[in-house]
Structure formats: C-alpha cells, structure tokens
Motif scaffolding. Structure first.
Motif, PDB file in Angstrom:
ATOM      1  N   THR A 688     -12.588   2.171  -8.080  1.00  0.00           N
ATOM      2  CA  THR A 688     -11.212   1.859  -7.715  1.00  0.00           C
ATOM      3  C   THR A 688     -11.152   1.761  -6.199  1.00  0.00           C
ATOM      4  O   THR A 688     -12.046   2.228  -5.497  1.00  0.00           O
ATOM      5  CB  THR A 688     -10.201   2.884  -8.255  1.00  0.00           C
ATOM      6  OG1 THR A 688      -8.873   2.374  -8.026  1.00  0.00           O
ATOM      7  CG2 THR A 688     -10.313   4.234  -7.570  1.00  0.00           C
ATOM      8  N   HIS A 689     -10.083   1.114  -5.730  1.00  0.00           N
ATOM      9  CA  HIS A 689      -9.936   0.956  -4.284  1.00  0.00           C
ATOM     10  C   HIS A 689      -8.500   1.252  -3.891  1.00  0.00           C
ATOM     11  O   HIS A 689      -7.562   0.798  -4.543  1.00  0.00           O
ATOM     12  CB  HIS A 689     -10.323  -0.466  -3.864  1.00  0.00           C
ATOM     13  CG  HIS A 689      -9.892  -0.800  -2.475  1.00  0.00           C
ATOM     14  ND1 HIS A 689     -10.509  -0.271  -1.372  1.00  0.00           N
ATOM     15  CD2 HIS A 689      -8.881  -1.576  -2.002  1.00  0.00           C
ATOM     16  CE1 HIS A 689      -9.897  -0.706  -0.288  1.00  0.00           C
ATOM     17  NE2 HIS A 689      -8.905  -1.493  -0.641  1.00  0.00           N
ATOM     18  N   LEU A 690      -8.357   2.049  -2.838  1.00  0.00           N
ATOM     19  CA  LEU A 690      -7.029   2.336  -2.287  1.00  0.00           C
ATOM     20  C   LEU A 690      -7.075   2.080  -0.798  1.00  0.00           C
ATOM     21  O   LEU A 690      -8.087   2.365  -0.156  1.00  0.00           O
ATOM     22  CB  LEU A 690      -6.660   3.799  -2.487  1.00  0.00           C
ATOM     23  CG  LEU A 690      -6.436   4.277  -3.910  1.00  0.00           C
ATOM     24  CD1 LEU A 690      -7.711   4.842  -4.476  1.00  0.00           C
ATOM     25  CD2 LEU A 690      -5.354   5.323  -3.926  1.00  0.00           C
ATOM     26  N   CYS A 691      -5.988   1.584  -0.259  1.00  0.00           N
ATOM     27  CA  CYS A 691      -5.981   1.486   1.196  1.00  0.00           C
ATOM     28  C   CYS A 691      -4.625   1.942   1.695  1.00  0.00           C
ATOM     29  O   CYS A 691      -3.947   2.703   1.029  1.00  0.00           O
ATOM     30  CB  CYS A 691      -6.350   0.100   1.677  1.00  0.00           C
ATOM     31  SG  CYS A 691      -5.616  -1.225   0.757  1.00  0.00           S
ATOM     32  N   TYR A 692      -4.222   1.485   2.876  1.00  0.00           N
ATOM     33  CA  TYR A 692      -2.966   1.918   3.478  1.00  0.00           C
ATOM     34  C   TYR A 692      -2.962   3.431   3.692  1.00  0.00           C
ATOM     35  O   TYR A 692      -1.950   4.094   3.544  1.00  0.00           O
ATOM     36  CB  TYR A 692      -1.766   1.482   2.640  1.00  0.00           C
ATOM     37  CG  TYR A 692      -1.807   0.013   2.354  1.00  0.00           C
ATOM     38  CD1 TYR A 692      -1.727  -0.891   3.413  1.00  0.00           C
ATOM     39  CD2 TYR A 692      -1.981  -0.480   1.084  1.00  0.00           C
ATOM     40  CE1 TYR A 692      -1.809  -2.251   3.175  1.00  0.00           C
ATOM     41  CE2 TYR A 692      -2.052  -1.835   0.848  1.00  0.00           C
ATOM     42  CZ  TYR A 692      -1.964  -2.720   1.891  1.00  0.00           C
ATOM     43  OH  TYR A 692      -2.042  -4.049   1.662  1.00  0.00           O
ATOM     44  N   PRO A 772     -16.675  -1.859   3.680  1.00  0.00           N
ATOM     45  CA  PRO A 772     -15.554  -2.019   4.633  1.00  0.00           C
ATOM     46  C   PRO A 772     -14.307  -1.305   4.112  1.00  0.00           C
ATOM     47  O   PRO A 772     -14.289  -0.817   2.983  1.00  0.00           O
ATOM     48  CB  PRO A 772     -15.328  -3.534   4.681  1.00  0.00           C
ATOM     49  CG  PRO A 772     -16.377  -4.163   3.825  1.00  0.00           C
ATOM     50  CD  PRO A 772     -16.976  -3.112   2.963  1.00  0.00           C
ATOM     51  N   ASP A 773     -13.254  -1.293   4.938  1.00  0.00           N
ATOM     52  CA  ASP A 773     -11.991  -0.642   4.602  1.00  0.00           C
ATOM     53  C   ASP A 773     -11.218  -1.330   3.483  1.00  0.00           C
ATOM     54  O   ASP A 773     -10.445  -0.703   2.774  1.00  0.00           O
ATOM     55  CB  ASP A 773     -11.064  -0.669   5.834  1.00  0.00           C
ATOM     56  CG  ASP A 773     -11.146   0.630   6.617  1.00  0.00           C
ATOM     57  OD1 ASP A 773     -11.616   1.622   6.066  1.00  0.00           O
ATOM     58  OD2 ASP A 773     -10.729   0.624   7.789  1.00  0.00           O
ATOM     59  N   CYS A 774     -11.360  -2.642   3.388  1.00  0.00           N
ATOM     60  CA  CYS A 774     -10.535  -3.403   2.437  1.00  0.00           C
ATOM     61  C   CYS A 774     -11.182  -4.766   2.224  1.00  0.00           C
ATOM     62  O   CYS A 774     -12.269  -5.030   2.742  1.00  0.00           O
ATOM     63  CB  CYS A 774      -9.102  -3.531   2.980  1.00  0.00           C
ATOM     64  SG  CYS A 774      -7.903  -4.116   1.752  1.00  0.00           S
ATOM     65  N   GLY A 775     -10.506  -5.621   1.456  1.00  0.00           N
ATOM     66  CA  GLY A 775     -11.012  -6.964   1.197  1.00  0.00           C
ATOM     67  C   GLY A 775     -11.044  -7.804   2.470  1.00  0.00           C
ATOM     68  O   GLY A 775     -10.369  -7.516   3.451  1.00  0.00           O
TER      69      GLY A 775
END
Ligand code: GLN
Ligand code: ZN
Length: 802
Positions: A688-692, A772-775
């Motif tokens: 899973t991926h979460l950001c912000y 990386p941090d995000c897409g």
C-alpha cells in the motif's frame, strides 16, 4: 468616511432570510484559473488580471441576485485569487522572514506611505508558489475537505498588522475592496467573508525561527489588533455584516486542549464585540457541530452564528438559550455534496431549531459551508443521464433551495407545497432506480464475515513471498506512475475524442509500457511497474470503469490555487462489469522476468476524491468498492501478477474532525481495504502507499491495513517518523521515500544513501525498501532517470555496507 449608513456605531440591519456562506470562486468556465495562469506565464499583465477578476466578481454577484439573493448582506464577498487563508496572511503582512521583502513598499508607487503591511499581488502569488530557494508556504487540507490552504508561519517577530485604508487600495482585492466595488456599482452591500482569528491561529504553525517555548497564542494581542483595524476598514466601507469563518471550532483535534480553545473563543469574541466601529459579526462554525463552543460564543456579544446542521446535529435548547436577540443561520443545505436537499427533512430541522431558539432570535436559512466545494451549475451537464441529473444540486441549485426553505419556514409548508411534492417525487424515483440498490451487491456485502478481511498470518506470507520472489535486501521500486509525457496525454485525448481507435490506442500504450519496463530494467530496479500511462487520474480512471459512477463535463471545483479537479459522482451501488487493469499489467509482466507490481486505488481514496452518494452510509459504499477491487485483485493474481499495490493516500485526510468519531471511521475504512486485499493468497505480496505525511496520526490504522509492504512519504522530514514507527511496534515492511518527487531537484546518491542509513538505523535493513516518496507522473524524464539511478546506487551501497 463611512459610506454605507448614517450610524457611527455598529449597524443593526438584520441578516436576510436566505443566504449562502460562500460561492465557488473559480468561475463557471474556470475564468479565474485561466486569468491567473496567463498572468503567471506573462501573457496577461496585472491590470488585465485584476480586470478579469473584477468582471468575474461582478458577474457572480449579478448571478446570485438573479437567483434571488437580493437583500443587503445576502451575497457573500469571498473572492480571493488563490486562498482565503493567504488573503489574511498577506493583508496582515504576516510573511515569514524569507519573504520579508515582499511586504509594504509595493504600494508606494501610487503615493502611499509604504508602511502598509500588505503585499503586492505578485507578492501574494510568490508566497503561495515560492521562488528559487524560498519555499512556498506549506499547503494542507482545509478541515476534512479536498480544498487546500496555505499554512501561516508565525513567530515572535512576524508582522501582524493592518492599516485602515489599506483595503481601499489592496492590490489583492480583498474583502474591503470587494465591498467598495459593489458600492461603486450601486449594488446592495455584500457580506464580506474573512477567516476568523481563532481559526487563523489554530491553522497556523510556529515558523522555523520561533524560539523554543513560543506559542502561537503569544501573538493573540497583535493578531486581534490587526483584525480590529480590518473590522474598522470594513465598517468604513459600509459593510453591515462580516462573516468570520471559524471552522476550526468544530474540531477538537488541535494541539491546544479544548478548554484553551474555548477560552480563546471567549476572549477573542468578547474583544471583537466590544469594538464600536465594526459591522455586525456572524461567526460561521462549518464542517461539523460547534458543540461546547456554541454556548461560549453566545456568552460573548457576537451578533450571529451560522450552524452546520448537515455535518453537525441540532444543538440543544440549553446551548441555544444564550442566543436571544441574535441572528442564527441554519445551514441545512450542504455545501459539500452535490445532492438535492431533502426539503422535507430540512424544513423539519428548521422548525425544530426555531422551537428551541429563544423567541427573539432571528433565524435565517443557509448553506452548511461555503459552496466553494461544489461545481457551479448542474443545468450545464447536458450529457448526464437526465434521471441522475434531476437528483443533483450544484451551487446555483442550492442557492434556490435555501430560498425555498426560507419561504417554507416563514410562510408555512403550504407556501412551498409544490416544491416539496416535486422533491418527494424525485426522491422516490431515485430510491426506485435499479442502479441505486443492486440486490447482488447488497447481498454480497451482507454475507461478508471477518474471514473475508483476514489474510494468512504475516509470518506465513513473508515466508511464501521470500521463496517466490527472491528479492535482495533493500529492494528497489517506484510508487506506480512514470512521467506523463505530452505524447501520452495527446494519445489519451485523441482516443477519448474518437480520433485514435482502440487498436491504435492500445498500441501507443503498449509502446509506452515497454519503454518504461526497459528503462526500469536498465536502471536495475527490483520490482517494476507498468507506469500508469493509461490513467488520467488515479480515481477517475476507476470511476469510469465501475458501475455506480458518472463523470461531469463542467463539474470543476477548486483544489488549491489555480488547480481544479472534476470529481466523479458516485450515485449507485458499485459493481465491476469487467477487469480494469489486468490487461495492462499482464502486458507489462509479459515483457520481463522481474516482478511487475499491479496498481489499484483503494476504496477510501476513491471515495475521498469523488462526490459520494448521501443515501447510504459511507461504510457500505466503502465495502462495495472493496468488493469490486477484491475481484480485480483475484483477476490480477490469476493473470500471474504476484505483487499488487493498493494506494490509500487519502486515509489520513478524511479522518473525522472530532476525536470521538475517529475509531468508527478507522474501523470501516481499514475494513474496506482489508476486504479489497483479504482474498490475496499468502504468496501474493500486497503493497500500500500513503503520502501527504502525518503518517504518525494514522500509524495504528495503517498497521491494521495488514499490507505486506507500506510506502510512505519521508524524505522531506529526513526519516524523522521512523523511530516512532519502530516504537509503535509496526512490524511489516516499509518503504520510506528517499526522493522528494514534489520538486524537480535530483537527490545525489550520497543523500539517498544517507536517508537509507538513517532508516536502517531506526528499523533494521531486513524490512526496508528503497523507493521515491510518491508517483512520478508530474516529473519529467530528465530528473526521473537520474534520480532513480541515484536511488538504485544508494540502495546497492547500503546493501553492501550492512
Ligand atoms: N500509484 C499512484 C502514482 O504513482 C500513487 C499516487 C498518490 O499516492 N497520490 O501515481
Ligand atoms: Zn503518494
């Protein structure tokens, strides 16, 4: 000096019977976005931009009058070029040190003294967008909405000042300028809308320069003085009412304890009420219930309160008792959703409220929040199924609804019998529509058990996956999307318009997938992705392929600044008529021996970034989405995809504003994710991926997602979150981002390695991933290739050293 009236004290004109708390600022055809962006690109000068904005404001006021908001103070004056919080920040000169040069001087050109604290319009934009090394103000979610505001940074020395008279020459056309503009045109005086002092303080953060022990409330006296001058300026301009938006009062999740927030409310509004040269003050408590802040507000001399009766319940008679002689705006028409108001239920709520209010309180009907969260006008959606369109109300329709309700309240139900009957008829039609309740879907949800949300124990999964994938220590991967080039966008648009046929489109996307796969192989990444070239947007892509959603033509809403989104509308039960992502993933996997990660958007994020139906609980919608995604996961597995990522970046942002509501939210939201992934075999690796950021706030919930691998944003905070992760006991694999993809800056190998070393020190190397941090969809290939090369090199180096 005072233009508007004969008094030299607080005016006494009542609020009109019907009003709205705010209206979309972007314009029906995104006129503001276009003008602002043209200005940024140097194609429209400042005078041209201000002229375009003035035309838009004039058209908006005329539109609202033509829709029936005719009385004095009925029309809100809430325009701002970028953000309503920034509007206050720049008007008060409250700029962080790095932007100190943007203060004041700009006005001296027109003969003013130069000690105005405010900024020029370009200064206002610079603070919002940054310049060179000077980072923009941080942007974050406004309450639990999808609108983002700019976070004020305040310390002991931050200027907080307002000079009366500034409003008349404000180059950012703030509230005073808007009142004067309407007066010059001979219009009824509008009601200026300003973010209130308590909310402004609660939304701010101490600047990096703040001394240890500095508290934002240390600056209360200066802040109030600035607001006091602003009030005087509004009064002098002729405003009868000002609306102070105080949505922060509905939340108890601030670092300041509730008792202190209440004390702040008391002190601020007692002070405000004591001012004599001011408009009447309406305090708007939107996005929830004011709760114990309501009696506190009532104990001060504020002239009116706006209640959100959609997100919050009806206050008790006891809490309302203090409002004798005051105005109350009952927000019964939602400013958040796109559905027709249930007129009968709203009238009932209004009648109960009237009964509970002291006799001489004055009741007006309003929206629950500003309408800035909804599109302009549903009448323009000519491509929508007319049945579905008839159930919807965008901003203009909501303006009409508040008036119907105001009439019903004042004159009795008979006066609006026709409207009530029509609403009841549409409501019955909606309930009976076959897509609204699909028996198959409802039965499937009803039959769910805990087992459907439970995978094999993690240890068992870990063993099966280790055996299947043979990944090295510190495996490298990306978050999903690769840069969306002009060619990709062109091909997608051509396909959409029918100029590129399906075969041609598939060929173009295959070529892109192959390019991205070869690139990742060449870079030496361990787990590959197909690159998401076929996706316009990570939510809309799925909304278009699932039953239960419609998309709009003109349904734009402001996300932040000039950025707008066009959320899909989730109106019915969700079903998956056919696989959505399998063919693309399968094609990518056919090109390589490395594992290719399948890529899905999770149920909570799909809901958060759509307009969700209001006729069933959100938990049901989440489970329906979970079931549809579960089918997709099964099909991906059958197609040989062994690693599947289900993105949930929105799980943090829809967290309820009241702490007491969080547990139940997290239960159903986490449950829907587990439903989506719970059918996966032990040897299938779920990511899973979460950001912000703010991972710490939801770490417990994320743990319960039970994903094998979780990637998070971590580079900007230099992995600061990881010790907390270790302490929490979060045991599964984690990919803390080592490259901040939000900027084009290329991180060096050393930098990536250093961050990875910090991660290893906190968590040990066995469960870490490098990513990386995000897409990467907003990045260009130039920086992407180089950055990924550094990331892979760094992982190799750290692997060798541990
Ligand atoms: N998989 C998505 C992407 O790479 C995730 C985006 C997001 O988290 N906002 O674009
Ligand atoms: Zn992300």
């Amino acid at each position: 000096m005072r233009a508007g009236g004969p008094t030299d004290t607080v005016p006494t004109a009542p609020l009109p019977d019907a009003t709205i708390l705010g209206y979309p600022r972007i314009g029906p055809d995104r006129e503001l976005k276009r003008a602002v962006e043209a200005h940024w690109r140097g194609r429209l000068d400042e005078a041209g931009l201000r002229r375009a904005a003035a035309e838009l404001r004039t058209a908006t006021r005329a539109r609202l009058r033509s829709l029936g908001l005719t009385g004095a103070s009925a029309v809100p004056a809430d325009f701002t070029y970028y953000d309503q919080v920034l509007q206050v920040t720049t008007a008060f000169g409250a700029l962080p040190e790095r932007f100190a040069d943007l203060r004041g001087g700009a006005l001296s050109a027109d003969g003013s003294s130069g000690d105005y604290p405010g900024t020029s319009l370009d200064g206002y934009f610079t603070v919002a967008r940054g310049r060179g090394e000077d980072a923009a103000l941080e942007m974050t979610k406004w309450l639990d909405s999808n609108y983002h505001y700019l976070v004020p940074e305040i310390d002991e020395r931050t200027v907080l000042d307002y000079v009366p008279g500034f409003g008349a020459v404000d180059p950012a056309d703030g509230p005073v300028a808007q009142v004067l503009e309407a007066a010059r045109a001979g219009e009824q005086v509008p009601r200026p809308v300003v973010v209130g002092p308590v909310t402004y303080l609660l939304l701010a953060k101490p600047s990096d320069a703040a001394a240890d022990g500095f508290a934002l409330t240390d600056r209360l006296a200066d802040l109030l003085a600035a607001y006091g001058h602003l009030l005087a300026d509004l009064w002098a301009a002729g405003a009868e009412w000002v609306q102070f938006d105080e949505p922060a009062l509905v939340s108890d999740a601030w670092s300041l304890p509730r008792e202190e927030v209440l004390r702040l409310v008391h002190d601020v509004y007692t002070w405000v009420a004591a001012i004599t040269e001011r408009p009447q003050v309406l305090v708007a408590g939107s996005y929830g219930s004011l709760g114990d802040a309501l009696p506190v507000l009532a104990s001060t001399g504020v002239d009116g309160v706006a209640l959100d009766l959609v997100a919050g319940g009806l206050p008790s008679a006891e809490d309302l008792a203090g409002l004798a002689g005051r105005s109350v705006v009952a927000g019964v028409v939602s400013g958040r959703n796109v559905w027709r108001t249930d007129l009968d239920a709203a009238l009932t709520a209004l009648e109960s409220l009237r009964e509970r209010l002291p006799e001489d309180a004055r009741l007006s009907v309003g929206t629950s929040t500003s309408l800035q969260h909804v599109p302009h006008d549903v009448e323009r959606e000519t491509d929508l199924d007319p049945a579905i369109r008839s159930w919807l109300a965008f901003a203009d329709q909501k303006v009409a609804e508040v008036q119907v309700l105001a009439r019903g309240l004042a004159e009795g139900r008979d006066a609006v019998a026709e409207e009530l009957a029509e609403d009841a008829r549409l409501r019955a039609e909606r309930a009976a529509h076959p897509g609204v309740a699909r028996a198959g879907v409802r039965d499937a949800v009803a039959a769910l058990t805990g087992a459907d949300r439970t995978r094999a124990p993690y240890e068992e999964r870990r063993a099966a996956q280790t055996e299947r994938f043979h990944l090295p220590l510190l495996p490298t991967t990306t978050i999903g999307s690769f840069p969306q080039t002009a060619e990709i966008r062109r091909d997608r648009a051509a396909h959409r318009r029918g100029e590129l046929d399906d075969a041609g489109y598939e060929q173009a996307m295959h070529a892109e997938i192959e390019r991205v796969v070869r690139l990742q192989e060449e870079l030496g990444l361990d787990v590959l992705v197909h690159g998401e070239a076929e996706r316009n947007d990570m939510v809309q892509y799925f909304a278009e392929l699932l039953d239960g959603f419609v998309t709009t033509q003109h349904g734009w809403v402001q996300s932040y600044g000039s950025r707008c989104t066009r959320p899909s509308i989730l109106w019915g039960d969700v079903a998956r008529p056919a696989p959505m992502t399998v063919a693309w993933s399968q094609y990518a996997q056919s090109l390589t021996d490395k594992p290719v990660k399948g890529m899905l958007t999770g149920p909570v994020t799909i809901m958060a970034w759509s307009f969700v139906r209001d006729d069933v609980p959100r938990s049901l919608v989440a489970d329906e989405l979970g079931l549809a995604l579960r089918e997709e996961v099964a099909d991906l597995e059958s197609a040989g995809i062994g690693i599947i990522q289900v993105d949930e970046p929105a799980i943090r942002e829809t967290l309820p504003l009241r702490l007491a509501d969080r547990e139940s939210y997290l239960t159903w939201s986490v449950g829907s994710f587990r439903l989506a992934t719970g059918g996966a075999a032990p040897a299938t690796q779920v990511h899973t991926h979460l950001c912000y950021s703010e991972f710490d706030v939801v770490i417990d919930a994320v743990d319960h997602l039970d994903a094998d691998v979780t990637s998070i944003e971590a580079s900007r905070s230099r992995m600061d979150i990881l010790p907390a992760v270790a302490e929490h006991g979060f045991e599964r694999q984690l990919g803390p981002g080592v490259w901040d993809i939000h900027s084009p800056r290329v991180p060096s190998t050393d930098e990536c390695a250093e961050l990875l070393e910090r991660a290893v020190a906190a968590l040990g190397i066995e469960r870490l991933w490098a990513n990386p941090d995000c897409g990467l969809k907003t990045r260009a290939y130039e920086e992407t290739v180089e950055s990924l090369r550094h990331l892979v090199d760094a992982a190799h180096r750290v692997r060798a050293e541990n």
